[in-house]
Enzyme design. Structure first.
Site, PDB file in Angstrom:
ATOM      1  N   LYS A  38       0.840  -1.202   0.000  1.00  0.00           N
ATOM      2  CA  LYS A  38       0.000   0.000   0.000  1.00  0.00           C
ATOM      3  C   LYS A  38       0.875   1.253   0.000  1.00  0.00           C
ATOM      4  CE  LYS A  38      -0.531  -0.591   4.956  1.00  0.00           C
ATOM      5  NZ  LYS A  38      -0.906   0.435   5.893  1.00  0.00           N
ATOM      6  N   ARG A 136     -10.125   0.290  14.889  1.00  0.00           N
ATOM      7  CA  ARG A 136     -10.289   0.840  13.536  1.00  0.00           C
ATOM      8  C   ARG A 136     -11.297  -0.052  12.831  1.00  0.00           C
ATOM      9  NH1 ARG A 136      -4.702   1.887  10.264  1.00  0.00           N
ATOM     10  NH2 ARG A 136      -4.780  -0.370  10.185  1.00  0.00           N
ATOM     11  N   TYR A 256      16.757  30.607   5.144  1.00  0.00           N
ATOM     12  CA  TYR A 256      15.596  31.401   5.567  1.00  0.00           C
ATOM     13  C   TYR A 256      15.545  31.543   7.076  1.00  0.00           C
ATOM     14  CZ  TYR A 256      13.544  30.802   0.898  1.00  0.00           C
ATOM     15  OH  TYR A 256      13.299  30.819  -0.433  1.00  0.00           O
ATOM     16  N   MET A 304      12.874  24.617  -0.188  1.00  0.00           N
ATOM     17  CA  MET A 304      12.123  23.748  -1.103  1.00  0.00           C
ATOM     18  C   MET A 304      13.036  22.868  -1.960  1.00  0.00           C
ATOM     19  SD  MET A 304       9.253  24.775  -3.934  1.00  0.00           S
ATOM     20  CE  MET A 304       8.054  25.426  -2.811  1.00  0.00           C
TER      21      MET A 304
HETATM   22  C1  LIG Z   1      -3.754  -4.224   8.605  1.00  0.00           C
HETATM   23  C2  LIG Z   1      -2.286  -4.001   8.535  1.00  0.00           C
HETATM   24  N1  LIG Z   1      -1.452  -5.044   8.622  1.00  0.00           N
HETATM   25  C3  LIG Z   1      -0.112  -4.898   8.586  1.00  0.00           C
HETATM   26  C4  LIG Z   1       0.465  -3.647   8.462  1.00  0.00           C
HETATM   27  C5  LIG Z   1       1.969  -3.526   8.382  1.00  0.00           C
HETATM   28  O1  LIG Z   1       2.515  -2.786   9.412  1.00  0.00           O
HETATM   29  P1  LIG Z   1       4.078  -2.561   9.491  1.00  0.00           P
HETATM   30  O2  LIG Z   1       4.452  -1.735   8.327  1.00  0.00           O
HETATM   31  O3  LIG Z   1       4.262  -1.868  10.787  1.00  0.00           O
HETATM   32  O4  LIG Z   1       4.711  -3.903   9.439  1.00  0.00           O
HETATM   33  C6  LIG Z   1      -0.357  -2.530   8.350  1.00  0.00           C
HETATM   34  C7  LIG Z   1       0.252  -1.217   8.212  1.00  0.00           C
HETATM   35  O5  LIG Z   1      -0.217  -0.192   8.496  1.00  0.00           O
HETATM   36  C8  LIG Z   1      -1.769  -2.701   8.400  1.00  0.00           C
HETATM   37  O6  LIG Z   1      -2.596  -1.660   8.312  1.00  0.00           O
END
Ligand SMILES: Cc1ncc(COP(=O)(O)O)c(C=O)c1O
Length: 363
Positions: A38, A136, A256, A304
């Site tokens: 992701k 969550r 700056y 920047m």
């Molecule tokens: C549902 C879920 N599993 C696993 C992970 C992986 O976490 P990490 O990057 O700390 O290993 C995440 C990351 O946010 C997650 O949302």
């Protein structure tokens, strides 16, 4: 057309990724590895990394959105993809078409998913998520058995897993244990994979590794437990170049806001990277970079497009020299976790912050 030198670029190393997959497999015993891709693979580049994970023998991949799932399928990724975040009802047809695995958190979601699968005349792969303390997504522990049963019994759903997520595995072992106990208290049908571990969980409570582990941070080479960092290799090296070198007199203010005044004559360099590339502005007067194999301080505010660095220890630095923001140079190394500590954030955000101006080079 002659090739121009890059000013700020990231080298992403497939050998490091292969190493981390092997190292985490060895650490987790018999568990399968589900790397998370992701957020553009934590800023490393989702598509090349997904192919590397598939080639390294990972049988699962995790992503957050249907858009990511679609990009993965369009790029030819055939591995099962778990959609870790919630879904909107309008996304169900596309999720079904792409063959993504849906996360279910409520009976209502199970009904919607089943109705879509029935209409489309093919079962939909689902995993039930249990909220054991993250607050969550996920069904509450007392309601979990009914949701698991409903998913298992539905002719329109194929249950391929039951999982949960740790909230404090990097900071609170007792809390993590309670989550693990709560997860264990929910029974699921024999043979259905169960998983709860993120990277920190794998190291804090390895006995909870289960059938699958879901490392993000660790698969990219940062260990949440510093003492185990030598097991892993950071895959991303972020570099830039010196574009000017000069010696300035004592009492010169830099950048700056004139927040830094030279206490003596100083040799400094201008480096072609700034917050426009994703370098945190909070590293102003705090951060370090590597130049000629030595650590050099960032002087004054991060701007920047440029930063100023202290060349006291490497006065022979020349225009054009490579500077390392993240990664190794000589015997020195800057980890994303160390940069994050100075910037007041976490390694995740350091990576996700790197902008498209930084060219990614896959090695
Ligand atoms: C549902 C879920 N599993 C696993 C992970 C992986 O976490 P990490 O990057 O700390 O290993 C995440 C990351 O946010 C997650 O949302």
């Amino acid at each position: 057309v002659s090739a121009l030198p890059e000013r700020s670029w990231a080298e992403i190393d497939s050998a490091a990724i292969r190493h981390n997959v092997r190292a985490l497999k060895a650490w987790a015993g018999s568990s399968e590895i589900m790397p998370l891709v992701k957020a553009d693979a934590y800023g490393h580049g989702m598509l090349p990394l997904a192919h590397w994970f598939e080639d390294s023998g990972c049988h699962w991949i995790g992503c957050a959105s249907v858009h990511e799932g679609r990009a993965l399928r369009d790029a030819g990724i055939r591995t099962p993809i778990l959609l870790l975040s919630g879904f909107l009802p309008q996304e169900l047809d596309e999720i079904h078409r792409l063959g993504l695995t849906l996360t279910l958190s409520s009976p209502e979601e199970a009904r919607q998913a089943a109705a879509t699968a029935k209409r489309r005349r093919r079962p939909l792969d689902v995993q039930v998520k249990i909220d054991t303390g993250m607050g969550r997504l996920g069904v509450a522990v007392p309601d979990a058995p009914a949701l698991i049963r409903a998913s298992w019994n539905s002719p329109h759903l194929t249950l391929t897993g039951v999982y949960s997520h740790y909230a404090c595995a990097d900071s609170d072992r007792a809390f993590t244990r309670r989550q693990w106990k709560a997860f264990q208290s929910v029974v699921s049908p024999a043979g259905i994979p169960r998983h709860i571990c993120n990277s920190a969980g794998m190291f804090t409570l390895p006995e909870s590794s289960g059938d699958i582990v879901r490392p993000g941070l660790a698969i990219y080479g940062i260990c949440p437990q510093p003492r185990h960092q030598p097991l892993l290799r950071p895959a991303l090296t972020w570099k830039s170049r010196v574009v000017a070198v000069k010696t300035v007199p004592k009492g010169t203010t830099l950048s700056y806001g004139a927040t830094f005044t030279t206490p003596r004559p100083m040799r400094i360099a201008v480096v072609a990277v700034g917050y426009g590339d994703g370098l945190f502005r909070s590293l102003s007067n705090q951060g370090e970079v590597l130049c000629r194999g030595r650590r050099c301080r960032i002087l004054g505010r991060v701007t920047m497009d440029q930063i100023l660095i202290d060349l006291t220890r490497v006065p022979s630095t020349r225009k054009g020299d490579e500077v390392v923001l993240l990664g190794k140079q000589g015997r020195e190394e800057i980890l994303a976790s160390a940069m994050a500590a100075k910037a007041g954030t976490v390694a995740y955000e350091i990576w996700c912050h790197i902008t498209d101006r930084v060219k990614k080079i896959y090695i």
